[in-house]
Design an enzyme around this catalytic site. Sequence first.
Site, PDB file in Angstrom:
ATOM      1  CD  GLU B  57       2.347  -9.010   4.179  1.00 27.43           C
ATOM      2  OE1 GLU B  57       2.209  -8.446   5.302  1.00 27.43           O
ATOM      3  OE2 GLU B  57       2.990  -8.511   3.255  1.00 27.43           O
ATOM      4  CB  CYS B  85       8.821  -6.807   5.346  1.00 25.59           C
ATOM      5  SG  CYS B  85       8.283  -7.758   6.788  1.00 25.59           S
ATOM      6  CB  CYS B  88       5.444 -10.649   5.638  1.00 26.73           C
ATOM      7  SG  CYS B  88       4.836  -9.622   6.989  1.00 26.73           S
TER       8      CYS B  88
END
Lengths: 158, 158
Positions: B57, B85, B88
């Site tokens: 990302e 996560c 990101c």
Amino acid sequence: MLEDKKKFMLEAIKLSIDNVKSGKGGPFGAVVVKDGKIIATGVNGVTTSNDPTAHAEVVAIRNACKALNSFQLTGCEIYTSCEPCPMCLGAIYWARPDKWYYGNSKTDAAAINFDDSFIYDELVIPHDERKIPAIQLMQEEAQEAFKLWAKSEIKIEY
Amino acid sequence: MLEDKKKFMLEAIKLSIDNVKSGKGGPFGAVVVKDGKIIATGVNGVTTSNDPTAHAEVVAIRNACKALNSFQLTGCEIYTSCEPCPMCLGAIYWARPDKWYYGNSKTDAAAINFDDSFIYDELVIPHDERKIPAIQLMQEEAQEAFKLWAKSEIKIEY
């Protein structure tokens, strides 16, 4: 020693001040220290590099990893002029330094209109209540890569 | 249209699968879409680029911003093969796309030993209970940059 720690933090703070004065970016600076020496620095360069991920900590981590030729910051400490936003805190967890120090708090950052606190709040509420909507799609198909990873013999874990 | 969305997600999934097969990195891929077209892609390159922040990302966001010559992804949508996560997700909030779609969940990621869920947990517990210790230092001195920022006339807000 506390004096050393203060010296490193002062360097991060100096970077944050210079960054505002020069107009390069937001009021944030960070340094990465290993074996009592600064091995990398970073300042916020979001607007000048057109990169929303160019926060001081992320930049410092990238530079430190480059310097060490490693994707891990084992044995390192990060000094950042402000408590990391969730993106930067995540980056710290992935880089896995031993410890990190911060000057300003996320509340201080919120007081001058940075979104840090807002993002911390968003992270823990259900997807459908968030300001930027998130939708799950094709989970079954997406599993394929995970299955391949689990049985891959060439993977490098991190 | 759902068919379009599936097409973009399939592209992100394809990238994630190819990334494992080639041994380039973790099983993650992402694409950024604007006006019905993919304007940037990203795959996980943590271990091959020695950059712990090189998640799919983050890479896709950086590439999209480069393509648009902007630090904001207004009017864009991000399709990622796995729920981001915290790093990101933070990056997504700073880039401010309109919406994002994901395939695998963070629970799926935890099942193949990625730290996403662990980091989500760490973010919301007190500093002194976290696995990587964090210590506040010299808050008063750090305030200087924030004061300068507040009154700066050359700053570009983001």
